[in-house]
Design a protein around this motif. Sequence first.
Motif, PDB file in Angstrom:
ATOM      1  N   VAL A 122       0.882  -1.187  -0.036  1.00  0.00           N
ATOM      2  CA  VAL A 122       0.061   0.138  -0.046  1.00  0.00           C
ATOM      3  C   VAL A 122       0.859   1.395  -0.091  1.00  0.00           C
ATOM      4  CG1 VAL A 122      -2.028  -1.193   0.868  1.00  0.00           C
ATOM      5  CG2 VAL A 122      -0.220  -0.127   2.617  1.00  0.00           C
ATOM      6  N   PHE A 132      -7.393   1.288   3.042  1.00  0.00           N
ATOM      7  CA  PHE A 132      -7.802  -0.061   2.875  1.00  0.00           C
ATOM      8  C   PHE A 132      -7.690  -0.905   4.153  1.00  0.00           C
ATOM      9  CE2 PHE A 132      -6.862   1.798  -1.291  1.00  0.00           C
ATOM     10  CZ  PHE A 132      -7.712   1.386  -1.956  1.00  0.00           C
ATOM     11  N   LEU A 143      -5.820  -6.997  -3.299  1.00  0.00           N
ATOM     12  CA  LEU A 143      -6.963  -6.337  -3.783  1.00  0.00           C
ATOM     13  C   LEU A 143      -7.851  -6.957  -2.972  1.00  0.00           C
ATOM     14  CD1 LEU A 143      -6.075  -5.127  -7.317  1.00  0.00           C
ATOM     15  CD2 LEU A 143      -5.456  -4.388  -5.152  1.00  0.00           C
ATOM     16  N   CYS A 147     -12.329  -3.760  -4.793  1.00  0.00           N
ATOM     17  CA  CYS A 147     -11.561  -3.009  -5.911  1.00  0.00           C
ATOM     18  C   CYS A 147     -11.945  -3.989  -7.383  1.00  0.00           C
ATOM     19  CB  CYS A 147      -9.966  -3.343  -5.614  1.00  0.00           C
ATOM     20  SG  CYS A 147      -9.603  -2.396  -4.297  1.00  0.00           S
ATOM     21  N   LYS A 149     -10.983  -6.185 -10.267  1.00  0.00           N
ATOM     22  CA  LYS A 149      -9.959  -7.202 -10.299  1.00  0.00           C
ATOM     23  C   LYS A 149      -9.996  -7.762 -11.757  1.00  0.00           C
ATOM     24  CE  LYS A 149     -10.702  -8.860  -5.625  1.00  0.00           C
ATOM     25  NZ  LYS A 149     -11.149 -10.178  -4.802  1.00  0.00           N
ATOM     26  N   ILE A 155      -3.802   0.632 -12.196  1.00  0.00           N
ATOM     27  CA  ILE A 155      -4.021   0.492 -10.587  1.00  0.00           C
ATOM     28  C   ILE A 155      -4.899   1.428 -10.059  1.00  0.00           C
ATOM     29  CG2 ILE A 155      -1.816   1.541  -9.770  1.00  0.00           C
ATOM     30  CD1 ILE A 155      -3.732  -1.887  -8.451  1.00  0.00           C
ATOM     31  N   ILE A 159      -8.221   0.803  -7.866  1.00  0.00           N
ATOM     32  CA  ILE A 159      -8.578   1.041  -6.305  1.00  0.00           C
ATOM     33  C   ILE A 159      -9.213   2.421  -6.175  1.00  0.00           C
ATOM     34  CG2 ILE A 159      -6.516  -0.537  -6.101  1.00  0.00           C
ATOM     35  CD1 ILE A 159      -4.912   1.969  -5.359  1.00  0.00           C
ATOM     36  N   ARG A 241     -15.811   1.543   0.549  1.00  0.00           N
ATOM     37  CA  ARG A 241     -14.547   2.414  -0.181  1.00  0.00           C
ATOM     38  C   ARG A 241     -14.965   3.743  -0.677  1.00  0.00           C
ATOM     39  NH1 ARG A 241     -12.224   0.181  -5.600  1.00  0.00           N
ATOM     40  NH2 ARG A 241     -13.060   2.133  -6.762  1.00  0.00           N
ATOM     41  N   GLU A 245     -12.562   6.917   0.089  1.00  0.00           N
ATOM     42  CA  GLU A 245     -11.842   7.495  -1.067  1.00  0.00           C
ATOM     43  C   GLU A 245     -12.014   9.184  -0.923  1.00  0.00           C
ATOM     44  OE1 GLU A 245     -13.382   6.405  -4.707  1.00  0.00           O
ATOM     45  OE2 GLU A 245     -12.404   4.410  -4.904  1.00  0.00           O
TER      46      GLU A 245
END
Length: 794
Positions: A122, A132, A143, A147, A149, A155, A159, A241, A245
Amino acid sequence: MDLSKKWLSDYVDLDVGDREFAEAITISGSKVESYRQEGEELKNIVVGHLKSLKKHENADKLWVCQVDVGGDEPLQIVTAAQNLTEGDYVPVALHNSVVAGGEKITKGKMRGEVSEGMMCSVAELGVTVHDFPYAIEDGIFLLGDDCEKVPGMDIREAIGLNDTVTEFEITSNRPDCMSVIGLARETAATFNVPLKLHTPEVKPGEGDVNDLLKVDIEASDKCYRYAGAVVENVRVAPSPRWMRERLRACGVRPINNIVDITNYVMLEYGQPMHAFDLRFLEGNHVIVRNAKPGETITTLDGLDRELDDTMLVIADEKKPVAVAGVMGGEYSGIMDDTQTIVFESACFNGPSVRRTAKKLGMRTESSARFEKELNPDDCDLCLKRALELVQLFDAGDVVNGIIDVYPSPKQVVTLPFDPEWVNRFIGIDCPAEEQKAILERIGFTVEDGVIKAPSFRIDIASQADISEEIARFYGYNNIPNTQLRGAAEATLTERQKFQRLVENTLLASGLSETQTFSFISPKAYDRLCLPEDSELRKNLVISNPLGEDTSVMRRTALPSMMEVLARNYNNRNPSAFLYEVATIYVPHDTLEELPDEDQQIVIGMYGAEADYFKVKGVVEHLLDTVGIRDYDIVPVTDHPSFHPGRTGKVLIDGETLCTMGEVHPNVRGNYDMKARAYAALIDMELLFAKADLVRLYKQLPKYPVTTRDLAFVVSTTTPVLVLEKAIRKASGRILESIELFDVYVGEQIGKGKKSVAFNLIFRADDRTLTDEECNSAVSKAIEAAERLGAELRS
């Protein structure tokens, strides 16, 4: 205030670039300091799917992994991480990638096995375990289900590290803009698009809040409103998330769902909130009162604070549990075993909060907002929003109802709607309908000739405030230029501006201005030791002079300056550093033509700090200021008024711009001066003609410098500027600057020799220079100097 572009999109639909947004919102009154892309330093990092891993044959702690990154073949990556299993999705830094901190990753070998990239933690992505919570700090970032995948996906997108963050400078009179909704309202008004506001909805719960909580306000002058609600069966967990964020983008560290909700509502509405653990609230009673003399509280930061009776506190029936508007007490926070909480949404007196925070030395995010005076009408709305989020996250069971104590509701500010007054005040011609539309876009209502200001606009108090709102959305750039009545229309000419620049530069160089008469005695040229056939003796003779000493118009300003220097010296002034922008008169062959009245800058000095290099430095600084870079300095040995070995002249394209140096001893003797004097004569007309005052922006350098010092032994007759130019030309484009920092003459150097030392600074605009490049440039510089007879001094 940091604003998340993703969060802003909940309220406003915009299709403009980041730069256009920043410029437009700044012009309308919300100043943008900067904007940036999250994770912008990350390069070439993608999602990888771990297909297999096996022990390294030559190392017990290394693993050889096969990772699918969306290409034709999986990549082989060697890692020492111990938290991997087949099937994991991980961030992969490919060959020639850049991780957080600017470190570049390339493929290589580890104990004989090829490693075509690196799996990232991270920290290497510039995030933390707070962003996370399921990640670990000392291993590879695996992940989670929140997230994307997809092997090969960037990336940042996978994320959610791809938001645009805009930093605003919010003035103290606009606390409503210290919120996402406030800035969304400004954005909608600026771009004239609809504002989509959400009305919080709280589903019915169990019980009655009045059975669990009681609220009293004893200091209503400092607490305008206090609203509280209760949540039972609290389930503390990480926030989703999308919330993490948004908090991260706004500079707030995610902690847990309950704490994050209070921070989220504060950022969204600009209203600080607090959550109390109900079990530590004696009697389930909230009392808003002044602290008692000698009362103390241990705040959330673990420090004991002594209170006085001017400070407002949130208390229970026995003790204070929070410093109102500043920080909660030690036991007011949310803990892992918390079961029942009280949400607080209150509005406190701004000056009181500021004084308390200053006395306690603990200015917080909460106090920074309260001290600007918030809108008490939003307290219940913010509380409902927090309860709505609790239900959305299933973070607890909301008890029915809220307790809302609002002793003196805020009065609506009303002002007359007078479009003609606004037009006269600003100097525009904006129709009444357009003014009405502008005001309604930012939350005002206009009915029956009366303007009602929204409660969140605490800065609206007079007709001038209304005019400001009209002006900023009408467009400051659209307001016509109008001249002040009775103001003079005169402006400086380019020549006058240039002369002011010259004089200010000389003053800044430590010189004082003098003013002398333009008429002098013809004997002054004898004192300057000028030959009889000198061109300077051809003067314009005054037909009716005051006397012989003022009978001709001067052709040079040097005698005037020497008289001033001599007068200061003979009056025992230990030093003098002077200048004059003097007028000289050049006659024509016939008297029918008026003489040319040219200007000449004359500099004169004497004293302990005066020498040739002092006067030369002043001249060079003046040339640099007016943009003259390309010139030569050559020695002068035949000027009758200057010392033959300590004088030089500045040439531009073969024309003499300046003569400077030590005044000849015979000339000093004619003026009864024993101290050495130094002077410079600068042709003002040529200086103006050759000046280049255009200034072009040059981007700040991104790459480091490399410095070298070189010392040469040369003949005393070799000008330093000639040597400097040769070095500059030979060193090429990577030489950023060269500076002379030492000149030495002595027995160790040899007779007729001097040692000169230069500091060379190398830098490239597009890369970091290697030692080989710098050494090559230095070698070429040495060769160029040696061709001029210089010898490198070891």
